[in-house]
Design a protein around this motif. Sequence first.
Motif, PDB file in Angstrom:
ATOM      1  N   GLY A 122      36.759  33.410  48.776  1.00 43.13           N
ATOM      2  CA  GLY A 122      37.193  32.128  48.239  1.00 43.13           C
ATOM      3  C   GLY A 122      37.033  31.078  49.323  1.00 43.13           C
ATOM      4  O   GLY A 122      36.617  31.393  50.449  1.00 43.13           O
ATOM      5  N   PRO A 123      37.354  29.822  49.016  1.00 43.30           N
ATOM      6  CA  PRO A 123      37.226  28.756  50.015  1.00 43.30           C
ATOM      7  C   PRO A 123      37.937  29.109  51.316  1.00 43.30           C
ATOM      8  O   PRO A 123      39.103  29.470  51.321  1.00 43.30           O
ATOM      9  CB  PRO A 123      37.888  27.557  49.317  1.00 43.30           C
ATOM     10  CG  PRO A 123      37.672  27.827  47.866  1.00 43.30           C
ATOM     11  CD  PRO A 123      37.823  29.315  47.709  1.00 43.30           C
ATOM     12  N   GLY A 124      37.194  29.019  52.414  1.00 44.22           N
ATOM     13  CA  GLY A 124      37.749  29.347  53.717  1.00 44.22           C
ATOM     14  C   GLY A 124      37.619  30.808  54.092  1.00 44.22           C
ATOM     15  O   GLY A 124      37.806  31.187  55.253  1.00 44.22           O
ATOM     16  N   ASN A 125      37.305  31.659  53.111  1.00 44.00           N
ATOM     17  CA  ASN A 125      37.176  33.097  53.378  1.00 44.00           C
ATOM     18  C   ASN A 125      36.035  33.675  52.539  1.00 44.00           C
ATOM     19  O   ASN A 125      36.242  34.555  51.699  1.00 44.00           O
ATOM     20  CB  ASN A 125      38.484  33.828  53.033  1.00 44.00           C
ATOM     21  CG  ASN A 125      39.645  33.405  53.898  1.00 44.00           C
ATOM     22  OD1 ASN A 125      39.747  33.768  55.065  1.00 44.00           O
ATOM     23  ND2 ASN A 125      40.540  32.608  53.322  1.00 44.00           N
ATOM     24  N   LEU A 130      38.212  42.114  51.685  1.00 40.33           N
ATOM     25  CA  LEU A 130      38.248  43.478  51.171  1.00 40.33           C
ATOM     26  C   LEU A 130      37.074  43.737  50.238  1.00 40.33           C
ATOM     27  O   LEU A 130      36.478  44.816  50.252  1.00 40.33           O
ATOM     28  CB  LEU A 130      39.575  43.728  50.437  1.00 40.33           C
ATOM     29  CG  LEU A 130      39.726  45.096  49.758  1.00 40.33           C
ATOM     30  CD1 LEU A 130      39.663  46.230  50.779  1.00 40.33           C
ATOM     31  CD2 LEU A 130      41.027  45.167  48.963  1.00 40.33           C
ATOM     32  N   VAL A 131      36.720  42.754  49.415  1.00 41.26           N
ATOM     33  CA  VAL A 131      35.576  42.916  48.513  1.00 41.26           C
ATOM     34  C   VAL A 131      34.301  43.189  49.298  1.00 41.26           C
ATOM     35  O   VAL A 131      33.510  44.070  48.935  1.00 41.26           O
ATOM     36  CB  VAL A 131      35.408  41.666  47.613  1.00 41.26           C
ATOM     37  CG1 VAL A 131      34.014  41.631  46.989  1.00 41.26           C
ATOM     38  CG2 VAL A 131      36.461  41.674  46.514  1.00 41.26           C
ATOM     39  N   ASN A 132      34.075  42.450  50.387  1.00 36.14           N
ATOM     40  CA  ASN A 132      32.890  42.704  51.208  1.00 36.14           C
ATOM     41  C   ASN A 132      32.895  44.126  51.752  1.00 36.14           C
ATOM     42  O   ASN A 132      31.857  44.805  51.783  1.00 36.14           O
ATOM     43  CB  ASN A 132      32.824  41.716  52.370  1.00 36.14           C
ATOM     44  CG  ASN A 132      32.687  40.276  51.925  1.00 36.14           C
ATOM     45  OD1 ASN A 132      33.632  39.505  52.011  1.00 36.14           O
ATOM     46  ND2 ASN A 132      31.514  39.899  51.437  1.00 36.14           N
ATOM     47  N   SER A 143      33.590  48.077  39.386  1.00 36.99           N
ATOM     48  CA  SER A 143      33.645  47.462  38.058  1.00 36.99           C
ATOM     49  C   SER A 143      33.197  46.010  38.134  1.00 36.99           C
ATOM     50  O   SER A 143      33.492  45.293  39.092  1.00 36.99           O
ATOM     51  CB  SER A 143      35.086  47.519  37.527  1.00 36.99           C
ATOM     52  OG  SER A 143      35.288  46.605  36.480  1.00 36.99           O
ATOM     53  N   GLY A 144      32.519  45.551  37.074  1.00 39.23           N
ATOM     54  CA  GLY A 144      32.051  44.176  37.044  1.00 39.23           C
ATOM     55  C   GLY A 144      32.955  43.234  36.282  1.00 39.23           C
ATOM     56  O   GLY A 144      32.676  42.041  36.176  1.00 39.23           O
ATOM     57  N   ILE A 145      34.063  43.727  35.760  1.00 37.89           N
ATOM     58  CA  ILE A 145      34.934  42.911  34.924  1.00 37.89           C
ATOM     59  C   ILE A 145      35.507  41.730  35.690  1.00 37.89           C
ATOM     60  O   ILE A 145      35.689  40.646  35.144  1.00 37.89           O
ATOM     61  CB  ILE A 145      36.059  43.775  34.312  1.00 37.89           C
ATOM     62  CG1 ILE A 145      35.466  44.724  33.269  1.00 37.89           C
ATOM     63  CG2 ILE A 145      37.137  42.903  33.680  1.00 37.89           C
ATOM     64  CD1 ILE A 145      36.464  45.655  32.620  1.00 37.89           C
ATOM     65  N   GLY A 146      35.794  41.905  36.965  1.00 35.47           N
ATOM     66  CA  GLY A 146      36.379  40.824  37.747  1.00 35.47           C
ATOM     67  C   GLY A 146      35.406  39.730  38.125  1.00 35.47           C
ATOM     68  O   GLY A 146      35.812  38.728  38.715  1.00 35.47           O
ATOM     69  N   GLY A 147      34.116  39.886  37.794  1.00 33.70           N
ATOM     70  CA  GLY A 147      33.113  38.896  38.156  1.00 33.70           C
ATOM     71  C   GLY A 147      32.495  39.207  39.498  1.00 33.70           C
ATOM     72  O   GLY A 147      32.931  40.112  40.219  1.00 33.70           O
ATOM     73  N   VAL A 148      31.479  38.429  39.888  1.00 34.18           N
ATOM     74  CA  VAL A 148      30.738  38.746  41.106  1.00 34.18           C
ATOM     75  C   VAL A 148      31.592  38.583  42.360  1.00 34.18           C
ATOM     76  O   VAL A 148      31.347  39.249  43.371  1.00 34.18           O
ATOM     77  CB  VAL A 148      29.463  37.877  41.224  1.00 34.18           C
ATOM     78  CG1 VAL A 148      28.485  38.213  40.130  1.00 34.18           C
ATOM     79  CG2 VAL A 148      29.808  36.394  41.211  1.00 34.18           C
ATOM     80  N   LYS A 149      32.586  37.702  42.332  1.00 30.53           N
ATOM     81  CA  LYS A 149      33.400  37.485  43.527  1.00 30.53           C
ATOM     82  C   LYS A 149      34.545  38.477  43.645  1.00 30.53           C
ATOM     83  O   LYS A 149      35.113  38.647  44.717  1.00 30.53           O
ATOM     84  CB  LYS A 149      33.970  36.068  43.529  1.00 30.53           C
ATOM     85  CG  LYS A 149      32.943  34.966  43.667  1.00 30.53           C
ATOM     86  CD  LYS A 149      33.627  33.615  43.669  1.00 30.53           C
ATOM     87  CE  LYS A 149      32.607  32.492  43.668  1.00 30.53           C
ATOM     88  NZ  LYS A 149      33.265  31.169  43.543  1.00 30.53           N
ATOM     89  N   ARG A 150      34.905  39.121  42.534  1.00 33.75           N
ATOM     90  CA  ARG A 150      36.054  40.021  42.554  1.00 33.75           C
ATOM     91  C   ARG A 150      35.735  41.352  41.882  1.00 33.75           C
ATOM     92  O   ARG A 150      36.494  41.811  41.028  1.00 33.75           O
ATOM     93  CB  ARG A 150      37.244  39.360  41.853  1.00 33.75           C
ATOM     94  CG  ARG A 150      37.639  38.015  42.443  1.00 33.75           C
ATOM     95  CD  ARG A 150      38.869  37.488  41.728  1.00 33.75           C
ATOM     96  NE  ARG A 150      39.277  36.203  42.290  1.00 33.75           N
ATOM     97  CZ  ARG A 150      39.071  35.031  41.701  1.00 33.75           C
ATOM     98  NH1 ARG A 150      38.446  34.986  40.545  1.00 33.75           N
ATOM     99  NH2 ARG A 150      39.477  33.923  42.248  1.00 33.75           N
ATOM    100  N   LYS A 159      47.096  37.862  51.856  1.00 30.91           N
ATOM    101  CA  LYS A 159      46.354  38.135  53.079  1.00 30.91           C
ATOM    102  C   LYS A 159      47.239  38.775  54.140  1.00 30.91           C
ATOM    103  O   LYS A 159      46.864  39.763  54.778  1.00 30.91           O
ATOM    104  CB  LYS A 159      45.755  36.832  53.621  1.00 30.91           C
ATOM    105  CG  LYS A 159      45.144  36.944  55.001  1.00 30.91           C
ATOM    106  CD  LYS A 159      44.697  35.595  55.527  1.00 30.91           C
ATOM    107  CE  LYS A 159      44.174  35.700  56.967  1.00 30.91           C
ATOM    108  NZ  LYS A 159      43.774  34.375  57.510  1.00 30.91           N
ATOM    109  N   ASP A 160      48.420  38.217  54.365  1.00 34.97           N
ATOM    110  CA  ASP A 160      49.277  38.685  55.457  1.00 34.97           C
ATOM    111  C   ASP A 160      50.321  39.693  55.015  1.00 34.97           C
ATOM    112  O   ASP A 160      51.275  39.981  55.751  1.00 34.97           O
ATOM    113  CB  ASP A 160      49.933  37.490  56.145  1.00 34.97           C
ATOM    114  CG  ASP A 160      48.928  36.663  56.937  1.00 34.97           C
ATOM    115  OD1 ASP A 160      47.978  37.263  57.481  1.00 34.97           O
ATOM    116  OD2 ASP A 160      49.073  35.438  56.999  1.00 34.97           O
ATOM    117  N   THR A 161      50.173  40.233  53.810  1.00 41.62           N
ATOM    118  CA  THR A 161      50.980  41.364  53.356  1.00 41.62           C
ATOM    119  C   THR A 161      50.132  42.615  53.502  1.00 41.62           C
ATOM    120  O   THR A 161      48.947  42.607  53.175  1.00 41.62           O
ATOM    121  CB  THR A 161      51.407  41.182  51.893  1.00 41.62           C
ATOM    122  OG1 THR A 161      52.233  40.014  51.782  1.00 41.62           O
ATOM    123  CG2 THR A 161      52.191  42.381  51.394  1.00 41.62           C
ATOM    124  N   SER A 162      50.715  43.660  54.002  1.00 41.05           N
ATOM    125  CA  SER A 162      49.986  44.922  54.169  1.00 41.05           C
ATOM    126  C   SER A 162      50.374  45.891  53.061  1.00 41.05           C
ATOM    127  O   SER A 162      51.358  45.691  52.350  1.00 41.05           O
ATOM    128  CB  SER A 162      50.314  45.535  55.537  1.00 41.05           C
ATOM    129  OG  SER A 162      51.725  45.631  55.717  1.00 41.05           O
TER     130      SER A 162
END
Length: 351
Positions: A122-125, A130-132, A143-150, A159-162
């Motif tokens: 997303g913007p800035g990242n 994790l997707v990469n 799965s492709g349901i989330g679209g190409v970005k997800r 981001k800062d939660t583990s």
Amino acid sequence: MADVSVQDNVEDDEEDGAGAVLTFTVAVEETGQRFDSWLTARAGTHSRSRYKALIKQGAVRVGGRTIVEPNYRVNEGDVVEVDEPAPVDANPQPEDIPLTVVFEDDDLIVIDKPAGLVVHPGPGNWTGTLVNALLHHCGDTLSGIGGVKRPGIVHRIDKDTSGLLVVAKTDAAHRGLSAQFADHGRTNALERAYMALVWGAPPSRRGTIDAPLARSLANRLKIAVVRSKESRGGKEAITHWEMKTRFGALDTDAIASLVECRLETGRTHQIRVHMAHIGHPLIGDADYGAHFKTKAQKLPEHAREVVGRFHRQALHAVLLAFEHPTTGEILRFESALPEDFAELVAAFGEI
């Protein structure tokens, strides 16, 4: 973003436009218009929210002066320059980023995500997410349901939660998992539990926070409790909490407590906002607990030093359980506190 969000509730991110400096001049009939609205109408490349973000990021100048207030009113003759971001590849690329894989089969993969890793681009990242990492690890099986970005992303954690999250590798698994998350575990096996270290201690051993959440009017990047689900597009949000340990005493109150939070719903920043709402924000939460920083100054030296270098909210997804969408088996996973969180808890335990 609960700190978990079902993917269907996540807004699409804007793609960056062409890299260039665009110049516009305010016409007489445009005088007095709000800056972000005017820029959207004149430039027309992005949505108003995207131009608002660019303004806040300092990418827009008026007469050579950087303006960061989206509600600035333009004047006739203003010369406006906009730094359009460089173009990015709309399709995330595989990156060799180490992953802690807890479970994997042909249908899904369970990851123990470290703090600091963004779930999807997303913007800035646009990279390093994790997707990469999943694209490198799983290839084209997501799965492709989330679209190409997800691809494969059923739910996410900040981001800062583990901690634990599950990713779908097939469309059938994605649909099955999404149905369980949408039901919030009310009629199925889904369980989600987090450990949170909070300032102070609730007055009882356990309780439930039932408080609808919506975007904050003061800051659209933040979430706020609203009066009802009818207020400002509020969404139902329910968190069940149980205090596990109290730490020390500050004047007449406990300094901090370790609380287990179980999600009945999964809204953006849910646990963080709910705990702050009842007066016990998460330690390290710069968005919802910054006003509690003064408490750290009253801690013993070692605890104060550990808190000072803990630069994230103290929140860890410790439990994830669900029904396997293909086999029907109930899968249950637990994750130990990561090193930085465990050190923080240990420091308070010494008080």
